[in-house]
Design an enzyme around this catalytic site. Structure first.
Site, PDB file in Angstrom:
ATOM      1  N   HIS A  47       0.816  -1.212   0.000  1.00 50.41           N
ATOM      2  CA  HIS A  47       0.000   0.000   0.000  1.00 50.41           C
ATOM      3  C   HIS A  47       0.851   1.264   0.000  1.00 50.41           C
ATOM      4  CE1 HIS A  47      -4.015   1.898   0.896  1.00 50.41           C
ATOM      5  NE2 HIS A  47      -4.287   0.956   0.024  1.00 50.41           N
ATOM      6  N   LYS A  49       2.641   4.024  -1.880  1.00 49.67           N
ATOM      7  CA  LYS A  49       2.450   4.596  -3.216  1.00 49.67           C
ATOM      8  C   LYS A  49       3.361   5.805  -3.308  1.00 49.67           C
ATOM      9  CE  LYS A  49      -2.284   3.203  -2.544  1.00 49.67           C
ATOM     10  NZ  LYS A  49      -3.664   3.630  -2.344  1.00 49.67           N
ATOM     11  N   ASP A  54      15.324  11.388  -9.055  1.00 50.34           N
ATOM     12  CA  ASP A  54      16.578  12.169  -9.066  1.00 50.34           C
ATOM     13  C   ASP A  54      17.124  12.466  -7.665  1.00 50.34           C
ATOM     14  OD1 ASP A  54      16.375  12.150 -11.795  1.00 50.34           O
ATOM     15  OD2 ASP A  54      15.499  14.156 -11.934  1.00 50.34           O
TER      16      ASP A  54
END
Ligand SMILES: [Zn+2]
Length: 156
Positions: A47, A49, A54
């Site tokens: 879960h 996300k 960079d």
């Protein structure tokens, strides 16, 4: 992501294990384009996300990285520019990556191995009773290319 990969960007994708091989999953396409994909194997959903870009940008929120998230759902995605925060997320990603399983796409039906005989005109599944001796392994696509037709008994 594929365009970025082509530009030489190093990309790794970690997905939820329950959804990694669903029809809508892009896992196979990512692997086909040279992007390493792993999936979590523990209990519960992956879960997290987030993305780290960079070493300085963190993208995180409810955004599911799916077509529905882009076009239909109410989602949020924060872009936080902070090398310090990005480093913490990158460390979390490395931990998750280290315990995740490598995603290996299932072979396409055309890459399946089938069996032919020197004299027959049919191709078979392994163990078909039509195969008595000297069965020769061959890819299904090659069998079709050579003019073999599927055995009606084993239905390869
Ligand atoms: Zn057969």
């Amino acid at each position: 992501m594929v365009a970025a990969k082509v530009r030489g960007v190093k990309i790794r994708v970690l997905l939820d294990g329950d959804n990694v091989d669903m029809n809508y999953s892009k896992a196979e396409s990512l692997v086909d384009n040279g992007i390493p994909v792993r999936h979590e194997t523990g209990a519960g959903l992956m879960h997290n996300k987030f993305a780290v870009v960079d070493d300085s940008i963190t993208l995180t929120g409810s955004f599911n990285w799916t077509r529905a998230a882009e076009s239909a759902n109410d989602e949020n995605l924060l872009k936080i520019v902070s090398p310090e925060l990005a480093a913490q997320y990158a460390e979390e990603f490395s931990e998750l990556w280290g315990i995740a399983a490598v995603f290996v796409p299932a072979p396409s039906p055309q890459q399946e191995t089938v069996y032919v005989t020197r004299t027959g005109s049919k191709y078979h599944r392994a163990g078909c009773s039509c195969l008595r001796s000297s069965c020769i392994p061959i890819s299904k696509s090659e069998a079709i290319r050579r003019g073999y037709t599927p055995c009606s008994r084993c239905n390869p």
